[in-house]
Write an enzyme that holds these catalytic residues in place. Structure first.
Site, PDB file in Angstrom:
ATOM      1  N   GLN A 182      29.872  64.523  76.486  1.00  0.00           N
ATOM      2  CA  GLN A 182      29.523  64.504  75.070  1.00  0.00           C
ATOM      3  C   GLN A 182      30.176  63.286  74.444  1.00  0.00           C
ATOM      4  O   GLN A 182      31.404  63.139  74.486  1.00  0.00           O
ATOM      5  CB  GLN A 182      30.007  65.773  74.374  1.00  0.00           C
ATOM      6  CG  GLN A 182      29.573  65.876  72.922  1.00  0.00           C
ATOM      7  CD  GLN A 182      30.159  67.101  72.247  1.00  0.00           C
ATOM      8  OE1 GLN A 182      31.360  67.159  72.002  1.00  0.00           O
ATOM      9  NE2 GLN A 182      29.320  68.078  71.955  1.00  0.00           N
ATOM     10  N   TYR A 196      30.209  64.873  61.904  1.00  0.00           N
ATOM     11  CA  TYR A 196      30.867  63.704  62.480  1.00  0.00           C
ATOM     12  C   TYR A 196      30.100  62.483  61.972  1.00  0.00           C
ATOM     13  O   TYR A 196      29.201  62.614  61.142  1.00  0.00           O
ATOM     14  CB  TYR A 196      30.899  63.809  64.003  1.00  0.00           C
ATOM     15  CG  TYR A 196      31.695  65.000  64.492  1.00  0.00           C
ATOM     16  CD1 TYR A 196      33.009  65.194  64.079  1.00  0.00           C
ATOM     17  CD2 TYR A 196      31.122  65.955  65.339  1.00  0.00           C
ATOM     18  CE1 TYR A 196      33.730  66.304  64.502  1.00  0.00           C
ATOM     19  CE2 TYR A 196      31.837  67.057  65.767  1.00  0.00           C
ATOM     20  CZ  TYR A 196      33.141  67.230  65.346  1.00  0.00           C
ATOM     21  OH  TYR A 196      33.854  68.322  65.748  1.00  0.00           O
ATOM     22  N   ALA A 205      28.696  79.006  75.367  1.00  0.00           N
ATOM     23  CA  ALA A 205      30.084  78.568  75.192  1.00  0.00           C
ATOM     24  C   ALA A 205      31.034  79.751  75.275  1.00  0.00           C
ATOM     25  O   ALA A 205      31.662  79.993  76.298  1.00  0.00           O
ATOM     26  CB  ALA A 205      30.246  77.821  73.869  1.00  0.00           C
ATOM     27  N   ARG A 206      31.131  80.544  74.199  1.00  0.00           N
ATOM     28  CA  ARG A 206      32.157  81.586  74.142  1.00  0.00           C
ATOM     29  C   ARG A 206      32.006  82.631  75.240  1.00  0.00           C
ATOM     30  O   ARG A 206      33.006  83.102  75.790  1.00  0.00           O
ATOM     31  CB  ARG A 206      32.148  82.242  72.757  1.00  0.00           C
ATOM     32  CG  ARG A 206      32.726  81.355  71.669  1.00  0.00           C
ATOM     33  CD  ARG A 206      32.484  81.908  70.280  1.00  0.00           C
ATOM     34  NE  ARG A 206      31.058  81.840  69.937  1.00  0.00           N
ATOM     35  CZ  ARG A 206      30.553  82.277  68.782  1.00  0.00           C
ATOM     36  NH1 ARG A 206      31.345  82.844  67.895  1.00  0.00           N
ATOM     37  NH2 ARG A 206      29.273  82.163  68.522  1.00  0.00           N
TER      38      ARG A 206
END
Length: 408
Positions: A103, A173, A348-349
């Site tokens: 990433q 971002y 993810a989690r």
């Protein structure tokens, strides 16, 4: 009338020039396991666990394209010194039969100016409440430099053996903050109209596409909405994804949501662990969380596939392959994603809780995820990202900070 059988999420699939062993991707979660911008053995072990656990590809999070773009002073930023460790990481993941993505992005107004020893950049001057500091307006020269920094990072990812780059255009971002009318108040060619606000993101994607030259896959991770009034929303996200498709610079889209600058919990849903965040954050972020945490870290109801409703609208607007993110916990929701035209899913989690979950789903289709969406994994990125229900102690090994703890 003919019907198309949805693809099997566990079967091999093409992503650009890349062949994955299945359609399941470990989503980027900042590991907190790089140190002094170098790869550690702990970081290698973190990703090997997901590769061994059955994912098609794992994603190394937040590899900054420039030193001043880091959100943490220990993040990797593509120095010569980091390259041997990155190669060691990619080789280790490949040895387990999985692919690995880097990433890449620039933290922009979310970057840590104190840790980086340089001001944070933003489309317009912006105050960051948790770092208690101002981000300065990026000049056109800064924009061009950061665009080329993305190209350089992509070339280095190829050199390090990565199979893909995931370009971060979300979460406010730098590229995402240019998209946001709430943050971008510029009056030049990079502000005002949506076409102008999207110019930077499109230039980044062109630079990355040209830099990799089809050698690895290019994924764009982009917001569908920022989760704040006056921010970037779905009605603008749809045309931006269509422009990216027209540009021919992207192999797949991963749609996300939320703002690490203004509303970070909007992406995650579930509980907001305020106490745990304040306990581990350095100053002045600790003070910031204590002062404004309840207004900054909101709780949102969790449900499986919670980004699907909005992602469907992107799916209907473009033909690009899409990766469904958000509340992917087990085979039923994976199959739903496949049936609705998504080519991949990102987890993810659920994988933080159980790195071997995919192997167990292969063995028993109805294997449930044990993740309870408490989000107490989120503050652990200061000490090594992990599920605290499995490991309450740090995931940083005994060699942390010692020469033998680094990969060379």
């Amino acid at each position: 009338m003919t019907t198309t059988t949805p693809p099997d999420v566990l079967a091999p699939a093409k992503l650009g020039p890349l062949e994955l062993r299945n359609r399941i991707i470990k989503a980027a979660t900042y590991e907190g396991l790089s140190h002094r911008a170098l790869v550690t053995e702990d970081l290698v072990d973190f990703h090997v666990a997901y590769a061994r656990g059955g994912v098609g590809m794992t994603t190394v999070a937040y590899c900054a394209v420039a030193k001043e773009g880091r959100t943490d002073r220990h993040q990797i930023h593509w120095t010569d010194e980091a390259m041997p460790g990155l190669r060691r990481l990619t080789d280790a993941v490949h040895a387990e039969g999985a692919a690995v993505s880097a990433q890449i992005g620039h933290g922009g107004p979310v970057a840590n100016p104190k840790g980086n020893g340089a001001p944070a950049l933003s489309p317009s001057k912006h105050f960051h409440a948790t770092t208690l500091s101002w981000a300065q307006e990026a000049s056109v020269e800064d924009i061009h430099r950061v665009t080329q920094d993305h190209a350089r990072a992509a070339r280095r990812a190829v050199e390090a053996g990565f199979d893909a780059v995931e370009v971060h255009l979300g979460h406010n971002y730098l590229a995402s903050s240019f998209l946001s009318p709430k943050i971008n108040h510029r009056t030049d060619a990079y502000g005002g109209s949506l076409a102008n606000r999207a110019r930077f993101a499109r230039e980044i994607m062109r630079a990355v596409h040209d830099a990799v030259g089809g050698r690895i896959a290019v994924i764009a991770k982009m917001n569908m909405d920022d989760g704040v009034p006056g921010g970037f929303w779905l009605d603008e996200a749809i045309p931006v994804t269509q422009w990216l498709e027209q540009d021919g610079t992207v192999d797949a889209l991963e749609m996300t949501a939320g703002s690490s600058l203004l509303n970070p919990m909007y992406l995650f849903k579930g509980d907001a662990p305020l106490h745990e965040f304040a306990a581990v954050m350095p100053q002045p972020m600790k003070l910031g969380v204590r002062m404004v945490g309840k207004r900054f870290l909101h709780s949102y109801p969790y449900r499986d596939a919670y980004l699907l409703e909005d992602a469907r609208q992107i799916r209907a607007a473009v033909k690009l392959p899409m990766i469904l993110l958000g509340g992917i916990t087990g085979r039923p929701v994976m199959d739903q994603a496949m049936s609705e035209g998504f080519e991949f899913v990102a987890m993810a989690r659920a994988l933080l809780r159980e790195p071997d979950l995919i192997n167990r789903i292969k063995e028993e289709r109805d294997t449930p995820s044990l993740c309870i969406h408490c989000n107490k994994c989120m503050p652990t990125n200061f000490t090594g990202t992990r599920c605290v229900l499995v490991d309450q102690g740090t995931t940083r090994g005994a060699t942390w900070g010692k020469p033998e703890g680094y990969v060379s």
